[in-house]
Design a protein around this motif. Sequence first.
Motif, short mmCIF file in Angstrom:
data_model
loop_
_atom_site.label_atom_id
_atom_site.label_comp_id
_atom_site.label_asym_id
_atom_site.label_seq_id
_atom_site.Cartn_x
_atom_site.Cartn_y
_atom_site.Cartn_z
N GLN A 114 0.82 -1.22 0.00
CA GLN A 114 0.00 0.00 0.00
C GLN A 114 0.86 1.27 0.00
N GLN A 115 1.95 1.17 -0.72
CA GLN A 115 2.80 2.33 -0.97
C GLN A 115 3.56 2.10 -2.27
N PHE A 116 4.07 3.18 -2.85
CA PHE A 116 4.83 3.09 -4.08
C PHE A 116 6.32 3.15 -3.78
N SER A 117 7.12 2.70 -4.74
CA SER A 117 8.57 2.75 -4.60
C SER A 117 9.19 3.09 -5.95
N LEU A 118 10.01 4.13 -5.96
CA LEU A 118 10.69 4.50 -7.20
C LEU A 118 11.62 3.39 -7.67
N SER A 119 12.23 2.68 -6.72
CA SER A 119 13.17 1.63 -7.11
C SER A 119 12.48 0.47 -7.82
N SER A 120 11.16 0.32 -7.61
CA SER A 120 10.44 -0.76 -8.31
C SER A 120 10.33 -0.48 -9.80
N LEU A 121 10.59 0.77 -10.20
CA LEU A 121 10.55 1.12 -11.62
C LEU A 121 11.71 0.48 -12.38
N ILE A 122 12.76 0.09 -11.66
CA ILE A 122 13.91 -0.55 -12.32
C ILE A 122 13.52 -1.93 -12.84
N PRO A 123 13.06 -2.85 -11.98
CA PRO A 123 12.57 -4.12 -12.55
C PRO A 123 11.39 -3.92 -13.48
N GLY A 124 10.58 -2.87 -13.22
CA GLY A 124 9.47 -2.57 -14.10
C GLY A 124 9.92 -2.25 -15.51
N THR A 125 11.02 -1.50 -15.61
CA THR A 125 11.58 -1.15 -16.93
C THR A 125 12.13 -2.38 -17.63
N ILE A 126 12.83 -3.22 -16.88
CA ILE A 126 13.43 -4.43 -17.46
C ILE A 126 12.34 -5.37 -17.98
N ILE A 127 11.32 -5.58 -17.18
CA ILE A 127 10.23 -6.47 -17.60
C ILE A 127 9.42 -5.83 -18.73
N GLY A 128 9.28 -4.52 -18.71
CA GLY A 128 8.58 -3.83 -19.79
C GLY A 128 9.27 -4.05 -21.13
N ILE A 129 10.60 -3.99 -21.13
CA ILE A 129 11.36 -4.21 -22.37
C ILE A 129 11.19 -5.64 -22.85
N GLY A 149 14.82 -4.11 -38.32
CA GLY A 149 14.07 -4.59 -37.17
C GLY A 149 14.86 -5.61 -36.37
N SER A 150 15.58 -6.49 -37.05
CA SER A 150 16.40 -7.49 -36.35
C SER A 150 17.52 -6.82 -35.56
N GLN A 151 18.03 -5.71 -36.08
CA GLN A 151 19.07 -4.97 -35.37
C GLN A 151 18.52 -4.26 -34.14
N VAL A 152 17.31 -3.72 -34.28
CA VAL A 152 16.64 -3.09 -33.13
C VAL A 152 16.37 -4.14 -32.06
N LEU A 153 15.96 -5.33 -32.47
CA LEU A 153 15.72 -6.41 -31.53
C LEU A 153 17.00 -6.75 -30.76
N THR A 154 18.11 -6.82 -31.48
CA THR A 154 19.39 -7.12 -30.82
C THR A 154 19.72 -6.07 -29.77
N GLY A 155 19.58 -4.80 -30.13
CA GLY A 155 19.87 -3.72 -29.19
C GLY A 155 18.96 -3.75 -27.98
N SER A 156 17.68 -4.01 -28.20
CA SER A 156 16.71 -4.04 -27.11
C SER A 156 16.99 -5.20 -26.16
N THR A 157 17.37 -6.34 -26.72
CA THR A 157 17.66 -7.51 -25.90
C THR A 157 18.91 -7.29 -25.05
N ILE A 158 19.94 -6.71 -25.65
CA ILE A 158 21.16 -6.41 -24.90
C ILE A 158 20.86 -5.42 -23.78
N LEU A 159 19.94 -4.49 -24.03
CA LEU A 159 19.61 -3.46 -23.05
C LEU A 159 19.09 -4.06 -21.74
N ILE A 160 18.38 -5.18 -21.82
CA ILE A 160 17.89 -5.85 -20.61
C ILE A 160 19.05 -6.15 -19.67
N PHE A 161 20.12 -6.69 -20.21
CA PHE A 161 21.26 -7.10 -19.39
C PHE A 161 22.12 -5.92 -18.97
N VAL A 162 22.24 -4.95 -19.87
CA VAL A 162 23.03 -3.76 -19.54
C VAL A 162 22.39 -3.00 -18.38
#
Length: 303
Positions: free
Chosen positions: A171-186, A220-233
């Motif tokens: 029953q509260q928000f956390s800015l730090s939860s946006l980090i896993p939120g961003t990773i899962i969003g990607i 598109g395949s190159q964008v996919l590669t960049g987006s996938t790497i971004l998860i780990f970076v």
Amino acid sequence: MTTTTLIPPSKRKLWLAAIKPPMYSVAIIPITVGTAAAFSETKLFDLKIFLTFLLSAILIIAWLNISNDVFDSETGIDKNKAHSIVNLTGNKSLMFWLANLFLALGILGIFLIAWWQQDLTVLGIIFLCCALGYSYQGPPFRLGYQGLGEIICFFTFGPMAISAAYYSQTQQFSLSSLIPGTIIGISTSIILFCSHFHQVEDDMAAGKRSPIVRLGTKLGSQVLTGSTILIFVLTLVFALLGTISLWSLLIFLSFPVAYQLVNHVRQYHDQPEKVSNSKFIAVNLHFLSGILLALGLILPRLL
């Protein structure tokens, strides 16, 4: 010279493709990761709320999948899609109301959470998520036809869903939860992105300006590669900064699946019959990386 007879897929396989069991990971993972993030920061965990939220999310995804087939049937984009649930049943009206039933049941579950907590915040977030989900294919918006599906997918199944799951526990928000939120969003958006590679012709014929129609399959395949790497970076950077636990680096155990995905699409991006399974590899990446991330978030508390 021999002639090969093409055997049509069995009805069972078509129904499995229509129901899309693997796609329900996009409901399971955000709720799991959001709940893990809450436990990581607060040690709070309510099993009843978690299971109720999980079931509600699955029902809402069922609504989204069925209603998308209904709306696509109106534009003709699914005329060659044998596993469209509308094409299989031949009853668009029935599927429309079935989808709405799933939505109502899913919202009912979220309402129960709000009632238990005497707090409407989670219900409001999920209403907004559903509105965005409708705007993806639903008239008069059909934002997916403008190439905006991945953006909608990112916010809905990333920061918003994970924040809702986090709030449902604390029953509260956390800015730090946006980090896993961003990773899962990607990783969720990557699933949708991969679903376009094999249907460029159908999308163009229906006037759908998907990202792959706009970019072409090679770029598109190159964008996919960049987006996938971004998860780990992103995971590595935030773990080294101490914003999330170093245990989150467990996500790198999913790297072989990520490599399989980008290599497969790089090789077959312009061959629809071979690249069509890339979305299922993307689902595997989304599920495995999400579970590993959740595990990385809760292990410090458990240990």
